[in-house]
Write a protein that holds these residues in place. Sequence first.
Motif, PDB file in Angstrom:
ATOM      1  N   PRO A  44       0.017  12.995  -1.630  1.00  0.00           N
ATOM      2  CA  PRO A  44      -1.359  13.304  -2.070  1.00  0.00           C
ATOM      3  C   PRO A  44      -2.431  12.631  -1.213  1.00  0.00           C
ATOM      4  CG  PRO A  44       0.043  12.853  -3.960  1.00  0.00           C
ATOM      5  CD  PRO A  44       0.846  12.494  -2.755  1.00  0.00           C
ATOM      6  N   LEU A  45      -2.169  11.387  -0.781  1.00  0.00           N
ATOM      7  CA  LEU A  45      -3.128  10.687   0.077  1.00  0.00           C
ATOM      8  C   LEU A  45      -3.083  11.232   1.496  1.00  0.00           C
ATOM      9  CD1 LEU A  45      -5.142   8.441   0.739  1.00  0.00           C
ATOM     10  CD2 LEU A  45      -3.191   6.883   1.024  1.00  0.00           C
TER      11      LEU A  45
ATOM     12  N   ARG B 204      -5.026  14.291   2.334  1.00  0.00           N
ATOM     13  CA  ARG B 204      -6.489  14.132   2.349  1.00  0.00           C
ATOM     14  C   ARG B 204      -6.968  13.465   3.639  1.00  0.00           C
ATOM     15  NH1 ARG B 204      -7.667  10.821  -2.882  1.00  0.00           N
ATOM     16  NH2 ARG B 204      -9.786  10.895  -2.008  1.00  0.00           N
ATOM     17  N   LEU B 205      -6.043  13.205   4.574  1.00  0.00           N
ATOM     18  CA  LEU B 205      -6.390  12.519   5.821  1.00  0.00           C
ATOM     19  C   LEU B 205      -6.010  13.388   7.013  1.00  0.00           C
ATOM     20  CD1 LEU B 205      -5.010   8.992   4.818  1.00  0.00           C
ATOM     21  CD2 LEU B 205      -7.407   9.738   4.763  1.00  0.00           C
TER      22      LEU B 205
ATOM     23  N   THR C  45       0.835  -1.196   0.000  1.00  0.00           N
ATOM     24  CA  THR C  45       0.000   0.000   0.000  1.00  0.00           C
ATOM     25  C   THR C  45       0.873   1.249   0.000  1.00  0.00           C
ATOM     26  OG1 THR C  45      -1.661  -1.198   1.290  1.00  0.00           O
ATOM     27  CG2 THR C  45      -1.869   1.198   1.176  1.00  0.00           C
ATOM     28  N   LYS C  46       0.799   2.046  -1.071  1.00  0.00           N
ATOM     29  CA  LYS C  46       1.592   3.266  -1.178  1.00  0.00           C
ATOM     30  C   LYS C  46       0.934   4.380  -0.357  1.00  0.00           C
ATOM     31  CE  LYS C  46       4.619   1.681  -4.180  1.00  0.00           C
ATOM     32  NZ  LYS C  46       6.059   1.548  -3.853  1.00  0.00           N
ATOM     33  N   ILE C  47       1.701   4.963   0.536  1.00  0.00           N
ATOM     34  CA  ILE C  47       1.212   6.079   1.348  1.00  0.00           C
ATOM     35  C   ILE C  47       2.090   7.287   1.030  1.00  0.00           C
ATOM     36  CG2 ILE C  47       0.705   6.889   3.665  1.00  0.00           C
ATOM     37  CD1 ILE C  47      -0.955   4.512   2.882  1.00  0.00           C
ATOM     38  N   GLN C  48       1.617   8.106   0.099  1.00  0.00           N
ATOM     39  CA  GLN C  48       2.385   9.246  -0.370  1.00  0.00           C
ATOM     40  C   GLN C  48       1.656  10.553  -0.019  1.00  0.00           C
ATOM     41  OE1 GLN C  48       5.533   8.705  -1.880  1.00  0.00           O
ATOM     42  NE2 GLN C  48       5.080   6.637  -1.150  1.00  0.00           N
TER      43      GLN C  48
END
Length: 258
Positions: free
Chosen positions: A12-13, A16-17, A7-10
């Motif tokens: 942009p994501l 949004r969190l 799971t890529k966590i970069q």
Amino acid sequence: MLIRERTKIQAPLLERLPKLKLIRRRSVYPHIDIAACTRLGIIVSSSQHPGVPSHATAEFTWALILAAMRQIPQQIASMKAGRWQMGTGASLHGKTLGISGYGRIGGAVAGFGRAFGMRVLIWAREESRARARADGWETAASKEAFFEQCDVLTLHMRLVDATRGIISESDLKRMKPTALIVNTSRAPLIQPGALVNALNSGRQALLRSTPMKLSLCATHPISPTAGISGMEGERSTVSERRMWTFFCSIQSLSAAFW
């Protein structure tokens, strides 16, 4: 957030969190944008300590090698069918163990090979080969020579752009017809179609812990993902749950106080 390496966590994501406070990993985290987490005040926690190998993966790799070379599953199936010994298998002593990728896990597997009286041969990027030589291991003169000499080949690399498809069909064709490949890393390290063609041309087998396409599952040995952890890892997971509960409690107390 509890995640796995796929799971890529970069950035942009992460952006949004806004409520995200903690990312918990059980191992390495090259897929997480640490700089973005730092900027956004997100804690990244991992049970992987620098320089410590995944003993579970290394042990599982060796279990697959022993099972394949000594034909343990076939022997068990033969006895269950009411027959006696169906063969003798092959010895590891004196054979060449090729390790593609020299990191924490590769180094641990190299130690197992030495204990079993095997010649250990390393191939990796230049920096890793230099480290292997400094640790006292033999490195191959070239990639071609490496594949030609292996009796057992085991892969220990992370899946990144530079390693995707790093094992080609021409590499596999250089190997001995009786050579064994054990891949407890990632399936896409081998070029699509290369393994199928090698197996169909008479190569011995593939054993791996990563998911395979169904076209291979029906005809070639595979195993579930039993090499990511052991009982110790499961206990670690319980500790992670307790840590998460503690973290949430601290957050609640902090919110109530302020």
